[in-house]
Design an enzyme around this catalytic site. Structure first.
Site, mmCIF file in Angstrom:
data_model
loop_
_atom_site.group_PDB
_atom_site.id
_atom_site.type_symbol
_atom_site.label_atom_id
_atom_site.label_comp_id
_atom_site.label_asym_id
_atom_site.label_seq_id
_atom_site.Cartn_x
_atom_site.Cartn_y
_atom_site.Cartn_z
ATOM 1 N N GLU A 424 0.825 -1.212 0.000
ATOM 2 C CA GLU A 424 0.000 0.000 0.000
ATOM 3 C C GLU A 424 0.858 1.261 0.000
ATOM 4 O O GLU A 424 0.719 2.143 0.854
ATOM 5 C CB GLU A 424 -0.969 -0.016 1.180
ATOM 6 C CG GLU A 424 -1.926 -1.182 1.096
ATOM 7 C CD GLU A 424 -3.075 -1.134 2.089
ATOM 8 O OE1 GLU A 424 -3.060 -0.279 2.987
ATOM 9 O OE2 GLU A 424 -3.999 -1.953 1.946
ATOM 10 N N GLU A 515 -3.697 -9.145 0.047
ATOM 11 C CA GLU A 515 -4.268 -8.915 1.377
ATOM 12 C C GLU A 515 -5.777 -8.778 1.245
ATOM 13 O O GLU A 515 -6.259 -8.038 0.390
ATOM 14 C CB GLU A 515 -3.653 -7.638 1.960
ATOM 15 C CG GLU A 515 -4.074 -7.358 3.376
ATOM 16 C CD GLU A 515 -3.357 -6.124 3.941
ATOM 17 O OE1 GLU A 515 -2.153 -5.949 3.679
ATOM 18 O OE2 GLU A 515 -4.027 -5.348 4.629
HETATM 19 C C1 GAL Z 1 -4.311 -2.684 5.205
HETATM 20 C C2 GAL Z 1 -2.827 -2.631 5.547
HETATM 21 C C3 GAL Z 1 -2.506 -3.497 6.735
HETATM 22 C C4 GAL Z 1 -3.499 -3.233 7.823
HETATM 23 C C5 GAL Z 1 -4.883 -3.510 7.337
HETATM 24 C C6 GAL Z 1 -5.976 -3.364 8.382
HETATM 25 O O1 GAL Z 1 -4.709 -1.628 4.423
HETATM 26 O O2 GAL Z 1 -2.067 -3.078 4.457
HETATM 27 O O3 GAL Z 1 -1.200 -3.244 7.164
HETATM 28 O O4 GAL Z 1 -3.363 -1.916 8.211
HETATM 29 O O5 GAL Z 1 -5.150 -2.606 6.300
HETATM 30 O O6 GAL Z 1 -7.237 -3.595 7.820
#
Ligand code: GAL
Length: 822
Positions: A424, A515
């Site tokens: 991100e 993710e």
């Molecule tokens: C994502 C991020 C993670 C964590 C997650 C929580 O956007 O990559 O590190 O913060 O959100 O939902």
């Protein structure tokens, strides 16, 4: 140790060992490095003052060590709740040691696997260097500054974690990974100096290429022989040997090739490993021996078929993991990592993403041995920062070195299948992001062209906030990084609705969901359908769109974040399409810090499928029912409600056609999953007593599950994960305490304070319950339970024998158990 396996030279090395080392550290020297973890002195300067006074107090400890986890939780700590509400500060470590006179002919270095962060190191007052990055290993050569014989040496390390916040999650502080003292001949395999690849792999044979970098620290050129022996289970399968010449003070690369017939292929089910043993022979003597574990496997990410391993399509069912080990903080312990991976593997997980940094080497070694598909990631930050004092401050000077070092360190692990150059990254939207992405990809390919490059983007196509469903038929504009040509695989964070359209947007680049999900849940906490979902503790209500047709959520289906999904939603999509190679769920375990959507008093995350203590939440069984062959029948919630209150009962099951539910012997009906359902549900007025579910296949019972209404908390019950552990001062036994009523039924709301006592040796190194708002120390000997459960972790001592752990709690029947150190 097996002396017969050793060259006489090593036996000589072994007996001339560093006199400061303890017995077990010596035993490792056959591997040319010894653990350098015991008997360090530590001094903490919480104010962050940059000097140590003469009267400073030092305490003795063994590494790995995380000082933050020893601190008190407070919202005043500058790391904030995002950083776990624990202190940072400035820490000093020093270690004295002596070396034998005979060591003076060798090249001696110290290797730190990871220090968080901003470390500086001195040997005998000589400055060796600094390393801002807290996750990369680094090595300094000590040779020119060392004393031999009686005179002591002193290694001094300053660790500066005083400028906070510098992380979006709990970083820990200190020398939290292993330290090694490495001693070699002047002619030796260089640091991370082997690269083993398998360009051709079939069932019949595999070509193994070995590139070895040799360093010559002699003041003259040398002629020597390099022999690489490939071992499988300790037996030689093939070897390659050749002579070489190397100039003085030079590094020299040598390419060798060997063929392995009928190779045992590394796979998730059968992660067979080989070892390449490099021997350097000088003047008829073997002067260096270096081992590189590796695996033989072929793989590709295919546009249509997704992920293919050894010719077979498999879905990557992965989880993201941060590096903390719950109550142990970040101080690495191999058994604690292994336990996490075992819990994941039992759920059916086959992939790990090292969010968002290079992990401890031990994690990768375990993934090699246990069979996980790893995405290794270098950065959460490039040029643009996410917190005030983070890595963006060091980016310009360090990115190339840090990224390169991750690749060099990790490239032989068969479990790694892709490199992620960032998570991100804000620059993903700009031309600058494309530029940096191309540069990182170039560095990656130069060092390792055998694995694809990806990045975790959010999401890779342009979208606006009000276009959350992202339903489209025409190609959407990729973001700058996705469109830059840097990436071999397009990595998506969230935006699961767009996955079916991936081929529309990226017809030539395969897919990975780097993710997903970010569903929130607290173990054992349930609310019934309403517009507002409450998660523990109930006073922080937040409205979330549940995504169900009637705009209500059963809390059983976890709270859905605006950017994520329920566990079921994303998996249904990934499961459906072959071209979706797989996903990494955020997260396998709860972690310290980032209690989103809450702040203080919360201090750890709600995203885990498993809580911080290692106890599964309900969604664990949904995945297990989908991902394993083992029979699963899991019903929820517990059975202590108000008489007459409308309740939902859910069941996750597999290997069966139907589930029938009974309350006090009366059937509430038979349910079957239809279409892509992942659970079945009954809704009816609550009646205390016994809930029983029966799963059946072709009319025959597969499993029965009973949940009873519990009476008052009355009894403590202890369950030990391993009753016998190694007497090595490191191994761990994890003991689950369950609070039950008099009849042995879990008391589902019991939050009693439980006190522990250990007699006979070893020590209690951690206590935890999985409650993100608990402020009791993880390092104490008492802890409040959460919803009927609490964990205590016992570490072995170095003396063999049995120890007794006793748990007591006011008003409850106490319990004891024995653990043996062997
Ligand atoms: C994502 C991020 C993670 C964590 C997650 C929580 O956007 O990559 O590190 O913060 O959100 O939902």
């Amino acid at each position: 140790m097996n002396f017969r396996k050793l060259n006489p030279l090593y036996i000589l090395f072994f007996f001339s060992l560093f006199s400061c080392q303890e017995e077990e550290e010596k035993a490792a020297f056959e591997d040319r490095e010894i653990a350098f973890n015991s008997d360090w002195q530590f001094h903490l300067n919480e104010s962050g003052n940059d000097s140590i006074s003469e009267n400073a107090e030092w305490r003795t400890l063994h590494l790995p060590h995380d000082w933050s986890i020893e601190g008190k939780f407070s919202q005043e700590h500058p790391a904030g709740t995002g950083g776990g509400a624990l202190p940072g500060g400035m820490g000093w470590y020093k270690k004295s040691f002596t070396l034998e006179e005979s060591d003076s002919t060798k090249v001696t270095s110290v290797m730190f696997d990871g220090v968080y962060h901003n470390s500086e190191v001195w040997i005998n007052g000589n400055y060796l260097g600094n390393r801002p990055n807290g996750y990369m290993g680094f090595q300094y050569e000590l040779t020119p500054y060392l004393n031999y014989g009686e005179v002591e040496n002193e290694l001094l390390v300053k660790v500066d974690n005083s400028e906070q916040p510098n992380s979006r999650w709990y970083s820990g502080s200190g020398i939290y990974r292993n330290v090694w003292l490495i001693s070699t001949n002047k002619l030796h395999v260089a640091k991370w100096g082997t690269f083993v690849t398998t360009p051709e792999v079939s069932k019949d044979s595999a070509t193994v290429n070995i590139e070895t970098t040799i360093a010559n620290k002699y003041p003259e050129a040398k002629n020597a022989v390099i022999r690489t022996i490939i071992l499988r289970n300790g037996t030689e399968v093939t070897s390659a040997s050749e002579e070489f010449s190397i100039d003085k003070d030079r590094e020299h690369k040598i390419q060798q090739t060997a063929t392995v017939d009928q190779p045992e292929l590394w796979s998730v089910e059968n992660p067979g490993l080989y070892t390449a043993v490099t021997e350097i022979e000088l003047d008829g003597e073997i002067v260096d021996r270096y081992e590189t574990p590796f695996g033989i496997r072929s793989f590709e990410f295919d546009l249509e078929e997704g992920f293919i391993l050894n010719g077979e399509q498999i879905k990557i069912k992965g989880v993201c993991l941060h590096h903390d080990l719950g109550p142990l903080g970040t101080a690495i312990n191999t058994r604690a990592i292994e336990r996490q991976l075992e819990i994941m593997q039992e759920m059916g997980v086959n992939g790990i993403r090292t969010a968002h940094n290079p992990p401890a080497p031990e994690l990768l070694e375990l993934c090699d041995k246990m069979g996980f598909i790893v995405q290794d990631e270098s950065f959460d930050i490039w040029e643009q920062g996410k917190t005030e004092h983070d890595y963006s401050n060091y980016w310009d000077e360090w990115y190339e070195r840090d990224h390169t070092d991750m690749l060099l360190r990790d490239r032989n692990h068969p479990s790694i299948f892709m490199w992620s150059i960032g998570n991100e990254i804000p620059e993903q939207w700009s031309e600058r992001g494309a530029e940096i992405g191309r540069e990182l990809a170039k560095i990656t390919r130069k060092i390792d062209s055998t694995r694809p490059v990806t990045a975790a983007m959010n999401p890779p196509v342009h979208t606006s906030d009000d276009d959350v469903t992202l339903q489209f038929d025409e190609p959407q504009q990729p973001n700058a990084l996705a469109g830059s040509g840097a990436l071999d695989i397009i990595g998506y964070n969230y935006a699961h609705q767009t996955y079916p359209k991936h081929q529309v947007n990226f017809p030539n680049t395969p897919f990975i969901a780097t993710e997903t999900t970010s569903a929130l849940a607290t173990r054992g906490y349930y609310e019934f359908p309403s517009d507002t979902i409450k998660i523990w503790p109930v006073r922080w209500d937040i409205p979330f769109d549940g995504g169900n047709p009637d705009n209500t959520i059963s809390a059983f289906d976890q709270v859905r974040t605006p950017w994520g999904s329920t566990h079921e939603e994303t998996w249904k999509i990934i499961k459906k399409h072959d071209f979706l190679s797989g996903f990494y769920i955020w997260t396998g375990f709860d972690y310290l810090g980032e209690p989103t959507p809450y702040t203080w008093p919360s201090r750890s995350s709600y995203f885990g499928i498993v809580d911080l203590a290692g106890f599964p939440k309900d969604s664990y069984y949904m995945y297990k029912s989908e991902w394993t062959d083992e029979d699963v029948l899991h019903i929820l919630p517990h059975w202590n409600w108000e008489e007459g209150q409308t309740v939902d009962v859910w069941a996750y099951y597999n290997n069966a056609d139907e589930v029938e539910l009974f309350v006090n012997g009366e059937s509430k009906g038979i349910k079957r999953k239809e279409g892509d359902d992942l659970h079945v549900m009954w809704r009816f007025p609550y009646e205390a007593g016994t809930l029983k579910a029966v799963s059946r296949k072709d009319g025959a019972t597969v499993l029965e599950k009973v949940v009873k209404t519990a009476g008052e908390p009355a009894v403590l019950i202890l369950k030990v994960d391993r009753e016998s552990i190694k007497a090595d001062g490191q191994d761990l036994s994890f003991i689950t305490v369950t609070i039950t009523d008099e009849d042995g039924t879990l008391a589902p709301r019991a939050n009693n304070l439980v006190q522990f006592e250990l007699n006979g040796g070893g020590k209690i190194v951690g206590v935890a319950s999985g409650d993100p708002t608990n402020h009791e120390s993880f390092k104490g000997t008492k802890h409040s339970a959460l919803n009927g459960k609490v964990l205590v972790i016992v570490q072995s001592g170095k003396n063999a024998g049995a120890v007794e752990l006793t748990a007591t709690s006011e008003g409850l029947e106490s319990a004891s158990t024995t653990i043996t150190f062997e």
